[in-house]
Design an enzyme around this catalytic site. Sequence first.
Site, PDB file in Angstrom:
ATOM      1  N   SER A   1     -89.462  33.823 -17.268  1.00 23.69           N
ATOM      2  CA  SER A   1     -87.935  33.705 -17.881  1.00 23.69           C
ATOM      3  C   SER A   1     -87.984  33.096 -19.022  1.00 23.69           C
ATOM      4  O   SER A   1     -87.520  33.828 -19.901  1.00 23.69           O
ATOM      5  CB  SER A   1     -87.157  32.880 -16.861  1.00 23.69           C
ATOM      6  OG  SER A   1     -87.505  33.221 -15.353  1.00 23.69           O
ATOM      7  N   THR A   2     -88.456  32.074 -19.254  1.00 24.69           N
ATOM      8  CA  THR A   2     -88.471  31.638 -20.550  1.00 24.69           C
ATOM      9  C   THR A   2     -89.053  32.315 -21.514  1.00 24.69           C
ATOM     10  O   THR A   2     -88.597  32.258 -22.833  1.00 24.69           O
ATOM     11  CB  THR A   2     -89.059  29.987 -20.612  1.00 24.69           C
ATOM     12  OG1 THR A   2     -88.816  29.342 -19.240  1.00 24.69           O
ATOM     13  CG2 THR A   2     -89.143  29.224 -21.795  1.00 24.69           C
TER      14      THR A   2
ATOM     15  N   TYR B   1     -93.701  34.085  -7.807  1.00 27.90           N
ATOM     16  CA  TYR B   1     -92.694  33.541  -8.558  1.00 27.90           C
ATOM     17  C   TYR B   1     -91.413  33.654  -7.777  1.00 27.90           C
ATOM     18  O   TYR B   1     -90.557  34.881  -7.983  1.00 27.90           O
ATOM     19  CB  TYR B   1     -92.753  34.167  -9.945  1.00 27.90           C
ATOM     20  CG  TYR B   1     -91.608  33.605 -11.044  1.00 27.90           C
ATOM     21  CD1 TYR B   1     -91.056  32.394 -10.525  1.00 27.90           C
ATOM     22  CD2 TYR B   1     -91.601  34.277 -12.229  1.00 27.90           C
ATOM     23  CE1 TYR B   1     -90.071  31.813 -11.702  1.00 27.90           C
ATOM     24  CE2 TYR B   1     -90.358  33.504 -13.001  1.00 27.90           C
ATOM     25  CZ  TYR B   1     -89.718  32.506 -12.640  1.00 27.90           C
ATOM     26  OH  TYR B   1     -88.820  31.971 -13.746  1.00 27.90           O
TER      27      TYR B   1
ATOM     28  N   LYS C   1     -94.813  29.678  -7.333  1.00 29.59           N
ATOM     29  CA  LYS C   1     -94.014  28.861  -8.438  1.00 29.59           C
ATOM     30  C   LYS C   1     -92.746  28.772  -7.768  1.00 29.59           C
ATOM     31  O   LYS C   1     -91.903  29.910  -7.640  1.00 29.59           O
ATOM     32  CB  LYS C   1     -94.137  29.771  -9.507  1.00 29.59           C
ATOM     33  CG  LYS C   1     -92.967  29.151 -10.707  1.00 29.59           C
ATOM     34  CD  LYS C   1     -93.312  29.768 -12.149  1.00 29.59           C
ATOM     35  CE  LYS C   1     -92.185  29.985 -12.994  1.00 29.59           C
ATOM     36  NZ  LYS C   1     -91.382  28.818 -13.040  1.00 29.59           N
TER      37      LYS C   1
ATOM     38  N   GLY D   1     -90.057  24.033 -10.309  1.00 28.41           N
ATOM     39  CA  GLY D   1     -89.406  24.719 -11.406  1.00 28.41           C
ATOM     40  C   GLY D   1     -88.064  24.201 -12.048  1.00 28.41           C
ATOM     41  O   GLY D   1     -87.512  25.212 -12.511  1.00 28.41           O
TER      42      GLY D   1
HETATM   43  C1  NAY Z   1     -90.151  30.416 -16.407  1.00 21.92           C
HETATM   44  O1  NAY Z   1     -90.507  31.604 -15.570  1.00 21.92           O
HETATM   45  O2  NAY Z   1     -89.875  30.621 -17.546  1.00 21.92           O
HETATM   46  C2  NAY Z   1     -89.919  29.153 -15.593  1.00 21.92           C
HETATM   47  O3  NAY Z   1     -90.679  28.621 -15.558  1.00 21.92           O
HETATM   48  C3  NAY Z   1     -88.580  28.904 -15.207  1.00 21.92           C
HETATM   49  C4  NAY Z   1     -88.282  27.575 -15.253  1.00 21.92           C
HETATM   50  C5  NAY Z   1     -87.031  27.016 -15.937  1.00 21.92           C
HETATM   51  N1  NAY Z   1     -85.963  27.865 -15.381  1.00 21.92           N
HETATM   52  C6  NAY Z   1     -85.480  28.831 -15.934  1.00 21.92           C
HETATM   53  C7  NAY Z   1     -84.251  29.379 -15.253  1.00 21.92           C
HETATM   54  O4  NAY Z   1     -85.642  29.244 -17.062  1.00 21.92           O
HETATM   55  O5  NAY Z   1     -87.807  25.070 -16.777  1.00 21.92           O
HETATM   56  C8  NAY Z   1     -86.819  25.533 -16.071  1.00 21.92           C
HETATM   57  C9  NAY Z   1     -85.630  25.107 -16.799  1.00 21.92           C
HETATM   58  O6  NAY Z   1     -85.674  25.973 -17.882  1.00 21.92           O
HETATM   59  C10 NAY Z   1     -85.318  23.641 -16.862  1.00 21.92           C
HETATM   60  O7  NAY Z   1     -85.342  23.277 -15.720  1.00 21.92           O
HETATM   61  C11 NAY Z   1     -84.033  23.653 -17.419  1.00 21.92           C
HETATM   62  O8  NAY Z   1     -82.980  24.123 -16.899  1.00 21.92           O
END
Ligand code: NAY
Length: 290
Positions: free
Chosen positions: A44-45, A133, A161, A185
């Site tokens: 997602s990131t 995931y 995950k 996560g």
């Molecule tokens: C990804 O797939 O990028 C992740 O790992 C998702 C984990 C992140 N959740 C989202 C919705 O992006 O790291 C978390 C999140 O950014 C963090 O807890 C801050 O809210």
Amino acid sequence: MKGIMTALITPFNEDGTLNEKGLREVVRQNIDVMKVDGLYIGGSTGESFLMDETMRKELLKIVKDEAGDAVTLIGQIGSLNIEEAIRLGNEAKELGYDALSAITPYYYKFSFEEIKSYYQRITEETNHPMIVYSIPVLTGTQMTIDDYGELLAIPNVIGVKYSDTNLSRLTKLKELYPDKVFFGGADDMLLQFIISGADGAIGSTYSLLGKQAKALFDAIQNSDLKKAQSLQLEMNQVIAKMENIGVYQTLKHVLKEQGVDAGFMKFPFKELTDDEKRQATEIVDILASG
Ligand code: NAY
């Protein structure tokens, strides 16, 4: 397959193309400065659901080329298009990724049988370790302990995950499946995830907070709960600010202020406004003073 892994941001150029130089810098920042145990690419990131297949393959290739064998690499290859997911999975496998991961199929309200057949097909046709995931807050897909059990029974599925906040379910899952790996996560709950049985965590904010996250993880392994709590509180001060402004945008802004070319967001994500940038800069100061 344990410890702290960064869910990697993807730096883009202003026109939406991949910023290769920036991507290499972000990889280096995580390996050399944050010293995380692994990278999760195209989650997602990483904004990969906004990218086409060619760009996703390019992303996997550049990261592997830059990271080599320095850390564990997990490639998120999930796609609503099963053939694309399989092609991406085979690409990641050929490039030497340690494991694949695939988002639960989203948008349509798929039945559990349909979700299960998606993982069966990808694992059969890629024959490479797979981490499911699960992120109900974004996909709306909630699975029961029995559902997870059925997915974990598929050959090559090595773990989950678990981007869910039901931690009693996680504790039960780890008790039932001690040989499978579970990654937390939600970065503001890293402490709670590890105590609940997670083998590690995969999160966005570790591009900036990787050192604290690793120290927190180690503190729990050494049964030093007080230290772990204090580190979590320190991290949460930053995470709360990021969540207020926009986590991915803030990560990119702060990294750029630190000299890492984290690039732009992919359309239709917006960049930070000037006021938000000022707020994000407070994070640079907090991190510099810590
Ligand atoms: C990804 O797939 O990028 C992740 O790992 C998702 C984990 C992140 N959740 C989202 C919705 O992006 O790291 C978390 C999140 O950014 C963090 O807890 C801050 O809210």
